[in-house]
Design a protein around this motif. Structure first.
Motif: not given
Length: 67
Positions: A21-43
Motif C-alpha cells: 500500500g503505497g503513499a503519496t507525500t508532498t515534499l514541496f509547493y513552489g517554483s520549479l527552480d526550487e523543486a528541482l533543487r530540492l529533488a536533486a538533493a534527495e538520494p
C-alpha cells in the motif's frame, strides 16, 4: 513539447508504490527552480519516485532532467 517557466508553481511529491500500500507525500509547493533543487538533493533511490506536477501536467523528475 510544452515550455514551462522556471518560476511556475509546481508540486514536488514522492510516490511510494510499495506492494503493501503505497503513499503519496508532498515534499514541496513552489517554483520549479526550487523543486528541482530540492529533488536533486534527495538520494538516488528517492529520486526515482519523485514527480513534479504543474496545473495541467505531471512528469517524473528523472524524465524531466534526462529529457
Amino acid at each position: 513539447m510544452r515550455t514551462v517557466s522556471s518560476d511556475v508553481s509546481v508540486r514536488l511529491y514522492h510516490l511510494d508504490a510499495a506492494p503493501e500500500g503505497g503513499a503519496t507525500t508532498t515534499l514541496f509547493y513552489g517554483s520549479l527552480d526550487e523543486a528541482l533543487r530540492l529533488a536533486a538533493a534527495e538520494p538516488e533511490a528517492i529520486q526515482a519516485d519523485l514527480y513534479i506536477a504543474t496545473d495541467n501536467d505531471v512528469i517524473a523528475y528523472l524524465d524531466l532532467i534526462e529529457g
